[in-house]
Design a protein around this motif. Structure first.
Motif, PDB file in Angstrom:
ATOM      1  N   PRO A   1      14.894 -26.180 -30.359  1.00 43.66           N
ATOM      2  CA  PRO A   1      15.561 -26.046 -29.052  1.00 43.66           C
ATOM      3  C   PRO A   1      15.570 -27.389 -28.326  1.00 43.66           C
ATOM      4  CG  PRO A   1      13.912 -24.326 -29.373  1.00 43.66           C
ATOM      5  CD  PRO A   1      13.711 -25.320 -30.464  1.00 43.66           C
ATOM      6  N   PRO A   2      16.565 -27.642 -27.480  1.00 42.16           N
ATOM      7  CA  PRO A   2      16.652 -28.922 -26.761  1.00 42.16           C
ATOM      8  C   PRO A   2      15.418 -29.232 -25.925  1.00 42.16           C
ATOM      9  CG  PRO A   2      18.711 -27.704 -26.572  1.00 42.16           C
ATOM     10  CD  PRO A   2      17.735 -26.783 -27.228  1.00 42.16           C
ATOM     11  N   ASN A   3      14.816 -28.196 -25.293  1.00 49.58           N
ATOM     12  CA  ASN A   3      13.640 -28.463 -24.458  1.00 49.58           C
ATOM     13  C   ASN A   3      12.454 -28.951 -25.287  1.00 49.58           C
ATOM     14  OD1 ASN A   3      13.500 -25.782 -25.553  1.00 49.58           O
ATOM     15  ND2 ASN A   3      11.770 -25.370 -24.204  1.00 49.58           N
ATOM     16  N   ILE A   4      12.333 -28.472 -26.531  1.00 51.42           N
ATOM     17  CA  ILE A   4      11.257 -28.945 -27.417  1.00 51.42           C
ATOM     18  C   ILE A   4      11.520 -30.389 -27.834  1.00 51.42           C
ATOM     19  CG2 ILE A   4      10.164 -28.613 -29.667  1.00 51.42           C
ATOM     20  CD1 ILE A   4       9.339 -26.519 -27.688  1.00 51.42           C
ATOM     21  N   VAL A   5      12.773 -30.687 -28.151  1.00 47.24           N
ATOM     22  CA  VAL A   5      13.147 -32.058 -28.534  1.00 47.24           C
ATOM     23  C   VAL A   5      12.850 -33.019 -27.388  1.00 47.24           C
ATOM     24  CG1 VAL A   5      15.069 -33.566 -29.161  1.00 47.24           C
ATOM     25  CG2 VAL A   5      14.895 -31.286 -30.173  1.00 47.24           C
ATOM     26  N   ASP A   6      13.190 -32.610 -26.160  1.00 45.18           N
ATOM     27  CA  ASP A   6      12.939 -33.472 -24.994  1.00 45.18           C
ATOM     28  C   ASP A   6      11.450 -33.631 -24.734  1.00 45.18           C
ATOM     29  OD1 ASP A   6      15.659 -33.682 -24.671  1.00 45.18           O
ATOM     30  OD2 ASP A   6      15.785 -32.101 -23.143  1.00 45.18           O
ATOM     31  N   ARG A   7      10.702 -32.526 -24.888  1.00 43.60           N
ATOM     32  CA  ARG A   7       9.271 -32.562 -24.576  1.00 43.60           C
ATOM     33  C   ARG A   7       8.523 -33.554 -25.464  1.00 43.60           C
ATOM     34  NH1 ARG A   7       6.090 -27.038 -25.186  1.00 43.60           N
ATOM     35  NH2 ARG A   7       7.770 -26.413 -23.771  1.00 43.60           N
ATOM     36  N   TYR A   8       8.880 -33.613 -26.741  1.00 48.58           N
ATOM     37  CA  TYR A   8       8.133 -34.459 -27.669  1.00 48.58           C
ATOM     38  C   TYR A   8       8.873 -35.742 -28.032  1.00 48.58           C
ATOM     39  CZ  TYR A   8       5.310 -30.262 -28.034  1.00 48.58           C
ATOM     40  OH  TYR A   8       4.522 -29.178 -27.740  1.00 48.58           O
ATOM     41  N   GLY A   9       9.976 -36.021 -27.345  1.00 45.42           N
ATOM     42  CA  GLY A   9      10.676 -37.289 -27.548  1.00 45.42           C
ATOM     43  C   GLY A   9      11.265 -37.466 -28.931  1.00 45.42           C
ATOM     44  N   TRP A  10      11.894 -36.422 -29.437  1.00 42.36           N
ATOM     45  CA  TRP A  10      12.456 -36.477 -30.793  1.00 42.36           C
ATOM     46  C   TRP A  10      13.966 -36.758 -30.791  1.00 42.36           C
ATOM     47  CZ3 TRP A  10       9.685 -31.304 -32.378  1.00 42.36           C
ATOM     48  CH2 TRP A  10       8.341 -31.576 -32.657  1.00 42.36           C
ATOM     49  N   GLN A  11      14.502 -37.242 -29.668  1.00 39.34           N
ATOM     50  CA  GLN A  11      15.947 -37.418 -29.564  1.00 39.34           C
ATOM     51  C   GLN A  11      16.498 -38.380 -30.620  1.00 39.34           C
ATOM     52  OE1 GLN A  11      13.790 -37.613 -27.098  1.00 39.34           O
ATOM     53  NE2 GLN A  11      14.457 -36.440 -25.308  1.00 39.34           N
ATOM     54  N   ASP A  12      15.686 -39.356 -31.014  1.00 31.40           N
ATOM     55  CA  ASP A  12      16.176 -40.367 -31.958  1.00 31.40           C
ATOM     56  C   ASP A  12      16.038 -39.936 -33.415  1.00 31.40           C
ATOM     57  OD1 ASP A  12      13.438 -40.375 -31.856  1.00 31.40           O
ATOM     58  OD2 ASP A  12      13.237 -42.538 -32.180  1.00 31.40           O
ATOM     59  N   ARG A  13      15.626 -38.703 -33.656  1.00 29.17           N
ATOM     60  CA  ARG A  13      15.427 -38.241 -35.032  1.00 29.17           C
ATOM     61  C   ARG A  13      16.580 -37.370 -35.520  1.00 29.17           C
ATOM     62  NH1 ARG A  13       9.955 -38.547 -37.028  1.00 29.17           N
ATOM     63  NH2 ARG A  13       8.557 -39.449 -35.476  1.00 29.17           N
ATOM     64  N   GLY A  14      17.679 -37.361 -34.807  1.00 37.30           N
ATOM     65  CA  GLY A  14      18.807 -36.540 -35.225  1.00 37.30           C
ATOM     66  C   GLY A  14      18.556 -35.081 -34.924  1.00 37.30           C
ATOM     67  N   LYS A  15      19.196 -34.235 -35.704  1.00 38.16           N
ATOM     68  CA  LYS A  15      19.033 -32.787 -35.513  1.00 38.16           C
ATOM     69  C   LYS A  15      17.707 -32.353 -36.130  1.00 38.16           C
ATOM     70  CE  LYS A  15      22.658 -30.248 -35.524  1.00 38.16           C
ATOM     71  NZ  LYS A  15      23.874 -29.483 -35.920  1.00 38.16           N
ATOM     72  N   VAL A  16      16.758 -32.011 -35.266  1.00 36.90           N
ATOM     73  CA  VAL A  16      15.405 -31.669 -35.734  1.00 36.90           C
ATOM     74  C   VAL A  16      15.365 -30.208 -36.176  1.00 36.90           C
ATOM     75  CG1 VAL A  16      12.971 -31.513 -35.097  1.00 36.90           C
ATOM     76  CG2 VAL A  16      14.384 -33.363 -34.180  1.00 36.90           C
ATOM     77  N   ARG A  17      14.837 -29.986 -37.363  1.00 37.12           N
ATOM     78  CA  ARG A  17      14.662 -28.628 -37.876  1.00 37.12           C
ATOM     79  C   ARG A  17      13.165 -28.329 -37.952  1.00 37.12           C
ATOM     80  NH1 ARG A  17      19.337 -26.574 -39.875  1.00 37.12           N
ATOM     81  NH2 ARG A  17      18.211 -24.887 -40.918  1.00 37.12           N
ATOM     82  N   LEU A  18      12.783 -27.186 -37.428  1.00 34.19           N
ATOM     83  CA  LEU A  18      11.381 -26.764 -37.433  1.00 34.19           C
ATOM     84  C   LEU A  18      11.200 -25.585 -38.376  1.00 34.19           C
ATOM     85  CD1 LEU A  18      10.587 -26.895 -33.611  1.00 34.19           C
ATOM     86  CD2 LEU A  18      10.248 -28.677 -35.317  1.00 34.19           C
ATOM     87  N   SER A  19      10.045 -25.530 -39.006  1.00 28.99           N
ATOM     88  CA  SER A  19       9.754 -24.460 -39.959  1.00 28.99           C
ATOM     89  C   SER A  19       8.714 -23.512 -39.375  1.00 28.99           C
ATOM     90  CB  SER A  19       9.229 -25.035 -41.278  1.00 28.99           C
ATOM     91  OG  SER A  19      10.181 -25.901 -41.859  1.00 28.99           O
ATOM     92  N   HIS A  20       8.748 -22.286 -39.822  1.00 31.69           N
ATOM     93  CA  HIS A  20       7.709 -21.322 -39.478  1.00 31.69           C
ATOM     94  C   HIS A  20       7.694 -20.221 -40.537  1.00 31.69           C
ATOM     95  CE1 HIS A  20      11.301 -19.383 -37.766  1.00 31.69           C
ATOM     96  NE2 HIS A  20      10.664 -18.237 -37.964  1.00 31.69           N
ATOM     97  N   GLY A  21       6.619 -19.447 -40.544  1.00 32.41           N
ATOM     98  CA  GLY A  21       6.496 -18.341 -41.496  1.00 32.41           C
ATOM     99  C   GLY A  21       6.822 -17.023 -40.831  1.00 32.41           C
ATOM    100  N   ARG A  22       7.621 -16.206 -41.490  1.00 31.67           N
ATOM    101  CA  ARG A  22       7.977 -14.906 -40.920  1.00 31.67           C
ATOM    102  C   ARG A  22       6.809 -13.932 -40.986  1.00 31.67           C
ATOM    103  NH1 ARG A  22      12.411 -15.983 -44.197  1.00 31.67           N
ATOM    104  NH2 ARG A  22      11.539 -14.592 -45.771  1.00 31.67           N
ATOM    105  N   GLY A  23       5.911 -14.136 -41.965  1.00 29.53           N
ATOM    106  CA  GLY A  23       4.812 -13.196 -42.200  1.00 29.53           C
ATOM    107  C   GLY A  23       5.128 -12.300 -43.376  1.00 29.53           C
ATOM    108  N   CYS A  24       4.229 -12.230 -44.339  1.00 30.50           N
ATOM    109  CA  CYS A  24       4.429 -11.399 -45.523  1.00 30.50           C
ATOM    110  C   CYS A  24       3.067 -10.964 -46.042  1.00 30.50           C
ATOM    111  CB  CYS A  24       5.196 -12.166 -46.603  1.00 30.50           C
ATOM    112  SG  CYS A  24       4.330 -13.623 -47.255  1.00 30.50           S
ATOM    113  N   HIS A  25       3.062 -10.155 -47.096  1.00 32.96           N
ATOM    114  CA  HIS A  25       1.780  -9.657 -47.616  1.00 32.96           C
ATOM    115  C   HIS A  25       0.956 -10.765 -48.249  1.00 32.96           C
ATOM    116  CE1 HIS A  25       4.244  -9.653 -51.286  1.00 32.96           C
ATOM    117  NE2 HIS A  25       3.116  -9.646 -51.953  1.00 32.96           N
ATOM    118  N   GLN A  26       1.605 -11.877 -48.638  1.00 35.90           N
ATOM    119  CA  GLN A  26       0.872 -12.983 -49.241  1.00 35.90           C
ATOM    120  C   GLN A  26      -0.020 -13.700 -48.226  1.00 35.90           C
ATOM    121  OE1 GLN A  26       0.767 -13.968 -52.400  1.00 35.90           O
ATOM    122  NE2 GLN A  26       2.305 -12.581 -53.244  1.00 35.90           N
TER     123      GLN A  26
END
Length: 686
Positions: free
Chosen positions: A590-615
């Motif tokens: 989200p734009p607010n996360i990009v602004d908060r951590y100063g990632w504007q110069d890194r292009g389109k930032v993609r973040l990962s997360h886990g949905r949750g599974c039995h593993q």
């Protein structure tokens, strides 16, 4: 009353008024006999042309799924005939059941018009869009100033607003859950005895329910009402739907209440062992050194359910990569929990009657006194399982309902004592290697308990290990045995503490000394003196960051001029959970996360997360990695330490030098898709 008279007593009392027929069950509608007679009474009333019926629940403490479905069926029949059915004198439990299952939306509950009792009203679209913070203020739980403070803290830590408010002590768990239920427009319930249908609870395997942290409450007309602390977890709801084979409607409840309700079901030792897993044939106790009395007991008990339970419990912990096993006693049940990736997961809740035999069995395995239950005991168990030997550190502590036992699982095969395996960034790894190349000086590894400091020290020793060097360790206790290294264990019981043992080690012509932990002034001063007299000394401290190590040593009373000369570097670290590869997904930041951590110069930032599974036990995380902050001592830092600096001065020095902090090292792992912002924020005190 005789049995004949008792069986002749009416189960349903029928009262005929001018236009209304009242049916009053004299016992619980959870019993088939009462439900059968109620059904017959309703059928008789309909056949007699009585289409307005009131069911008086004054003697009915609770309801089950069958009773709810029956009343809904009666209502359908009566509506078709132009009549209705109502419920009166519902007690607190019955009233709550009617509410959470929405039965009261179809069947009128007499006397409920004025008493809302937490009912969720129909919200307008505008009300549904209200933020949780607004609801806190409207409910009078927070002032505008407190809300601003909570939102600022939430932005800083990344935690949920409800958790932030609870941690500040401004609202209780119940307050937050009630407002959350209003925001999400779903029911909230305080789980307790008789407010769920035991038969429906059994529809979902207990192990699955514990993993997902859910409790099936009622199943009415093909809809399963499911208590959950996370009603927005679609993977959880989808898995329950698939397993139960019907649609699921979430009911918001406290996580602890859910787990307590699951535990109240209880299990026998045989069932618990089955759920934990069958014992492999390769399970064997090594170096038990049982006395003759204990050996006789062990032989007589061979093959008993308790032995099977304990063996299965240990095997399951090794198989799942647990670092600790917790066995706790409560009033009605025992509890077995595993610590996996730093988080405790509950696996079973045997009956309380099984707790003492489990503890006694473990004491026998550790060759301890099974008759001593008033004093804490420590011991060691070594077992052979899954093709390798595993050490278990036994620790017991007397409690209110019985002894609590914690087993630390030391599985050397799963411990990687390699510098590369620590997960350091290239810059931090290069700095650490340079520090280890020094012939003398003090290197400190800092972090809270459970942050991997000991693993880092063992990895450093493994890197330095050579037949040409005399490496000596002082540990409490010795966790892993290493070749060519002289390992010594602290024995406070006979007065052999860190400081005294370190004095004697210095007479053993050491090249490298590892001190497990610097706890007090005497050990700190001897370690500094050893570093100044040609030895490389490695040790740990309990501080939050690298500058904290400097201030802690000074606070212990080490002279600034000695510390500035002896200290060559500090490594601060944390262990953070990594995203589960089985359920990993990506999204645009989200734009607010990009602004908060100063990632504007890194292009389109993609973040990962886990949905949750039995593993990953639906956590979204599997495994852990280290994040680090390395500080090497140069002339400028030496001069600063000489001046006995405060924390603010050291922090400013770190910023000027451009040292990558723990938090920013964690953010780099976020950008690499290895972990999440929430995990990094939750692991580091900013």
């Amino acid at each position: 009353m005789s049995i004949a008279a008792e069986s002749a007593a009416p189960k349903i009392i029928r009262t005929q008024g001018a236009a209304v027929t009242t049916l009053r069950p004299t016992g619980s509608l959870t019993e088939d006999a009462f439900l059968t007679e109620l059904h017959a009474s309703v059928e008789h009333a309909i056949e007699s042309g009585e289409y307005q019926i009131v069911i008086d629940l004054v003697s009915v403490p609770s309801l089950n799924s069958a009773a709810l479905e029956a009343m809904l069926d009666y209502q359908d029949q009566l509506i078709r005939a132009g009549g209705w059915i109502k419920v009166s004198h519902a007690g607190p439990i019955a009233r709550e059941i009617l509410r959470v299952t929405d039965t009261d939306q179809y069947i009128s509950v007499v006397g409920e018009e004025a008493a809302n009792d937490g009912r969720i009203e129909e919200h307008s679209p505008a009300a549904k869009r209200k933020r949780l913070g607004e609801l806190f203020v409207e409910a009078g739980l927070l002032s505008e100033a407190q809300l601003k403070e909570a939102l600022a803290l939430q932005k800083k830590t990344g935690k949920r607003l409800g958790s932030t408010v609870i941690s500040k002590g401004w609202a209780s768990d119940k307050d937050v859950l009630q407002l959350l239920s209003e925001q999400l427009n779903i029911h909230f319930v305080q789980l307790r005895s008789r407010i769920y249908d035991p038969a429906v609870v059994q529809l979902l395997d207990g192990q699955i329910a514990r993993r997902l942290k859910v409790l099936p409450m009622f199943k009415v007309r093909g809809v399963l009402f499911l208590a959950t602390a996370n009603p927005q977890s679609l993977p959880t709801l989808d898995e329950v739907e698939e397993r139960v084979g019907c649609s699921v409607r979430p009911i918001l409840a406290g996580r602890e209440d859910i787990m307590r309700a699951i535990n109240d079901q209880g299990q026998d030792a045989e069932h618990v062992a089955d759920l934990l897993g069958m014992v492999d044939e390769d399970f064997e106790i090594l170096e038990s050194n049982l006395s003759d009395d204990y050996a006789a007991i062990d032989e007589m008990a061979a093959g008993s359910p308790i032995i099977s339970l304990v063996n299965a419990m240990i095997q399951r912990a090794v198989s799942d990569g647990a670092s600790d096993i917790h066995i706790e006693a409560f009033r009605t049940h025992s509890r077995i929990r595993y610590r996996i990736d730093g988080v405790l997961y509950e696996f079973q809740a045997p009956k309380i009657e099984l707790h003492a035999p489990m503890v006694s069995r473990l004491k026998v395995m550790a060759n301890l006194d099974i008759a001593e239950r008033r004093m804490p005991q420590d011991g060691r168990i070594q077992v052979f399982t899954q093709g390798r030997s595993v050490d278990l550190r036994f620790s017991s502590l007397p409690g209110l309902h019985g002894e609590k036992v914690v087993l630390r699982v030391l599985d050397k095969e799963k411990s990687v004592f390699d510098l590369v395996g620590l997960g350091m960034s290239e810059t931090n790894l290069e700095t650490f290697r340079e520090l280890l190349q020094s012939n003398n000086g003090l290197i400190l590894v800092t972090g809270p308990t459970g942050s991997g400091k000991t693993t880092s020290l063992y990895s450093a020793l493994n890197y330095l290990n050579s037949i040409e060097k005399n490496i000596v360790t002082i540990e409490d206790p010795v966790e892993y045995q290493m070749d060519i290294i002289n390992q010594n264990e602290v024995r406070d019981g006979i007065g052999l503490g860190f400081a005294k043992l370190l004095k004697h080690v210095l007479r053993q012509d050491p090249d490298i000394i590892m001190v497990g932990e610097i706890r007090e002034r005497e050990t700190a001063e001897i370690a500094v003196q050893a570093a100044l007299t040609g030895h490389l000394v490695l040790s740990t401290l309990h501080t939050n960051d690298s500058v904290g190590a400097v201030t802690r040593m000074l606070d212990m009373g080490v002279e600034p001029y000695l510390l500035s000369s002896a200290l060559i570097g500090v490594v601060a670290q944390r262990l953070i959970r990594t995203i589960c590869p089985s359920c990993r997904t990506e999204s645009i930041a989200p734009p607010n996360i990009v602004d908060r951590y100063g990632w504007q110069d890194r292009g389109k930032v993609r973040l990962s997360h886990g949905r949750g599974c039995h593993q990953c036990y639906d956590s979204g995380y599997k495994g852990r990695m280290g994040i680090h902050e390395t500080l090497n001592t140069d002339n400028e830092l030496q001069n600063l330490i000489m001046s006995n600096p405060g924390r603010d001065e050291l922090t400013e020095f770190m910023k000027k030098r451009g040292v990558v902090s723990l938090f920013h090292d964690g953010l780099e792992r976020v950008l690499q898709g290895k972990t999440t912002i929430e995990e990094v924020s939750g692991s580091i005190v900013l």
